[in-house]
Design an enzyme around this catalytic site. Structure first.
Site, PDB file in Angstrom:
ATOM      1  N   GLY A  33       0.792  -1.212   0.000  1.00 38.11           N
ATOM      2  CA  GLY A  33       0.000   0.000   0.000  1.00 38.11           C
ATOM      3  C   GLY A  33       0.816   1.250   0.000  1.00 38.11           C
ATOM      4  N   SER A  34       0.177   2.369   0.172  1.00 41.62           N
ATOM      5  CA  SER A  34       0.530   3.429  -0.712  1.00 41.62           C
ATOM      6  C   SER A  34       0.574   4.852  -0.217  1.00 41.62           C
ATOM      7  CB  SER A  34      -0.443   3.376  -1.849  1.00 41.62           C
ATOM      8  OG  SER A  34      -1.728   3.402  -1.331  1.00 41.62           O
TER       9      SER A  34
END
Length: 216
Positions: free
Chosen positions: A185-186
């Protein structure tokens, strides 16, 4: 050192890598093809290891600073209306994490966890304008003695499929300690009081527990 959230995936990847190396060695007679398959398997194994790495960055908590909660690039510094908890304008600082960054989330400040909520949602790319409010995310508010209440929001991206959040309402957060993990994720958004003295610039590389995001 690897994060505990990656233990099962790393174990599975290790077994799979051994199987690929052994089977390729026994079943493929063409040398270059055998080598190519083994190298590809090794490449993906190394990528998984680096993704779950958890470097030791122990710090002494400092009430007068907000440290970067994650590694990545500062992509947004702007005033926004935060509608979930504060319901007023806040200064948002967003850090984007690429697949090669460390993905451990750490507490940016010490204090009491006043709010912690998970939101299911979409998986838009992390830089999409609506990612902060429409993607899968968790929102955590910590009451700090110097800055007052600040929020950090873990946001999933196009590749992220699981957000891990350790913060529970009533917990005592200690700056620099583990707060969670975003698997593949990010992005993490910080929502700070207006007038906070931001110590970073757009496109600057932030390092979790090392880069000072703001000073009190």
């Amino acid at each position: 050192m690897f994060h505990k959230e990656g233990s099962k995936i790393i174990l599975f990847a290790s077994v799979l890598l051994v199987a690929i190396l052994l089977l390729a060695g026994e079943l493929i007679d063409i040398a270059w093809l055998r080598m190519a398959i083994q190298l590809i398997g090794l490449f993906f194994y190394v990528m998984i290891l680096q993704f779950f790495r958890n470097p030791n960055r122990t710090i002494a908590p400092n009430e007068n600073s907000i440290v970067a909660p994650v590694d990545g690039k500062v992509v947004v510094i702007e005033e926004v209306f935060e509608e979930e908890y504060f319901k007023d304008k806040r200064l948002m600082v967003s850090i984007f994490m690429s697949p090669i960054n460390v993905h451990v989330t750490r507490y940016a400040v010490s204090g009491k966890v006043k709010y912690s909520k998970y939101h299911p949602g979409k998986y838009l790319v992390a830089w999409h304008p609506k990612a902060s409010t429409e993607n899968e995310r968790t929102s955590v508010v910590i009451e700090n003695s110097v800055f007052g209440e600040i929020m950090y929001r873990q946001i999933a991206g196009a590749l992220a499929k699981r957000i891990v959040n350790y913060a529970q309402e009533g917990d005592v957060a200690v700056q620099g300690t583990d707060a969670g993990f975003i698997k593949f994720g990010s992005r993490v958004d910080l929502y700070l009081p207006l007038g906070t003295k931001v110590n970073v610039k757009l496109q600057e590389k932030a390092i979790g527990n090392k880069t000072i995001i703001a000073l009190g």
